[in-house]
Design a protein around this motif. Sequence first.
Motif, mmCIF file in Angstrom:
data_model
loop_
_atom_site.group_PDB
_atom_site.id
_atom_site.type_symbol
_atom_site.label_atom_id
_atom_site.label_comp_id
_atom_site.label_asym_id
_atom_site.label_seq_id
_atom_site.Cartn_x
_atom_site.Cartn_y
_atom_site.Cartn_z
ATOM 1 N N LEU A 9 0.849 -1.184 0.000
ATOM 2 C CA LEU A 9 0.000 0.000 0.000
ATOM 3 C C LEU A 9 0.887 1.237 0.000
ATOM 4 N N ASP A 26 -3.454 5.275 5.138
ATOM 5 C CA ASP A 26 -3.493 3.823 5.324
ATOM 6 C C ASP A 26 -4.798 3.290 4.710
ATOM 7 N N GLU A 27 -5.182 2.074 5.077
ATOM 8 C CA GLU A 27 -6.370 1.454 4.462
ATOM 9 C C GLU A 27 -7.661 2.209 4.755
ATOM 10 N N SER A 28 -7.624 3.111 5.748
ATOM 11 C CA SER A 28 -8.842 3.859 6.064
ATOM 12 C C SER A 28 -9.034 5.069 5.138
ATOM 13 N N HIS A 29 -8.058 5.353 4.264
ATOM 14 C CA HIS A 29 -8.258 6.417 3.264
ATOM 15 C C HIS A 29 -9.521 6.084 2.470
ATOM 16 N N ILE A 34 -9.253 4.358 -0.874
ATOM 17 C CA ILE A 34 -8.710 2.983 -0.748
ATOM 18 C C ILE A 34 -9.761 2.031 -0.166
ATOM 19 N N SER A 35 -10.401 2.454 0.934
ATOM 20 C CA SER A 35 -11.394 1.551 1.550
ATOM 21 C C SER A 35 -12.544 1.295 0.579
ATOM 22 N N PHE A 74 -11.431 -1.295 -2.049
ATOM 23 C CA PHE A 74 -11.474 -2.653 -1.481
ATOM 24 C C PHE A 74 -12.916 -3.154 -1.381
ATOM 25 N N TYR A 75 -13.814 -2.260 -0.934
ATOM 26 C CA TYR A 75 -15.224 -2.653 -0.819
ATOM 27 C C TYR A 75 -15.796 -3.026 -2.197
ATOM 28 N N LYS A 119 -8.491 -8.813 -2.686
ATOM 29 C CA LYS A 119 -7.924 -7.515 -2.298
ATOM 30 C C LYS A 119 -6.500 -7.393 -2.853
ATOM 31 N N GLY A 160 -2.794 -5.214 -3.679
ATOM 32 C CA GLY A 160 -2.051 -4.066 -3.172
ATOM 33 C C GLY A 160 -2.414 -2.866 -4.032
#
Length: 317
Positions: free
Chosen positions: A48, A63-66, A69-70, A73-74, A83, A85
């Motif tokens: 990431l 991080d993944e909470s951006h 980005i989240s 992934f969803y 998922k 990178g």
Amino acid sequence: MSAVTPGRCVKVRVPATSANLGPGFDTLGLALAEYDELTVEALAPGELDIEVEGVGADEVPTDESHLVISTIFYALQQLGFDKPGLRLRANNTIPHGRGLGSSGAAIVAGIVAAAGLVEDQQQVSDDTLLKLATTLEGHPDNVAPCLFGGLTIAWVTASGEPRSKKLMVDRGVSIVVLVPEETMSTSVARSLQPSQVPHADAIFNLSRAALLVAALSQSPELLFESTEDRLHQSYRAAAMPKTKELIDDLRAEGLAAVVSGAGPSVLVLCDDPADRLRAAEIAKSRTDTTWTAYLTAVDIQGATVEEVSKQTVSPSA
Ligand code: HSE
């Protein structure tokens, strides 16, 4: 589950949006020619790499909470993909927390990026894009114009499916958005809404919302009357008094001013381009806060996504 091809890279552009437009609470939205631009590259799982420039660069998580980005992934998970990178490069210009659809734009960016990353394996329909975006945003009136551009009428079917109809805006409509220094939380604004409204107010808004569609698409001279509202702005006014005062000043001058989305920005819909400067001058004359005027236009394209290259791009690209 399928896998996104590592090295696949897409470039995404998403417009700002203004929702509600006065009487069209949670229904009407307009795409504006102010954009966030992003490049997203699929990497090997687990990697990431996020860099953000422009608005919010110092505040958004890396991080993944951006949110982009989240959302990717969803969306990939919903489309049946593992998922991957990700490398994200974002250049943001849409103001945050001002009622210009920045969170809707981030969500739409993530959805169309995900669709672009899998496009060589699976086509994603407009209805699916809208459904994924609305599920994350909670209501469709920002994400619909962000996805499709122009003026959109959004609704949710009896079985819970979001839908939208895009209309073109008459050339005689010009726009200025007045953006204050302060921010407003959409969830706080929504908490101020009553669960029930008087029947007479519902009828009042129905007539104005229907008229506003005609005003924006063919009869700009009706913009002032058609932007009246009794469903949300008065309930939220105490939480953004400077916005209410500016709107009162602008409407007293005959300008069709409304709260943009959940605020606190003010959208002014003009049937004479010179009125944009008049509105900006009125905002400038107020001393309670600094209002930045965006003399903008309607975006007619909505979100765009293009494949950049199937080769891995340089991290500094
Ligand atoms: N219709 C929404 C609201 C737009 O006013 O709460 C902001 O997200």
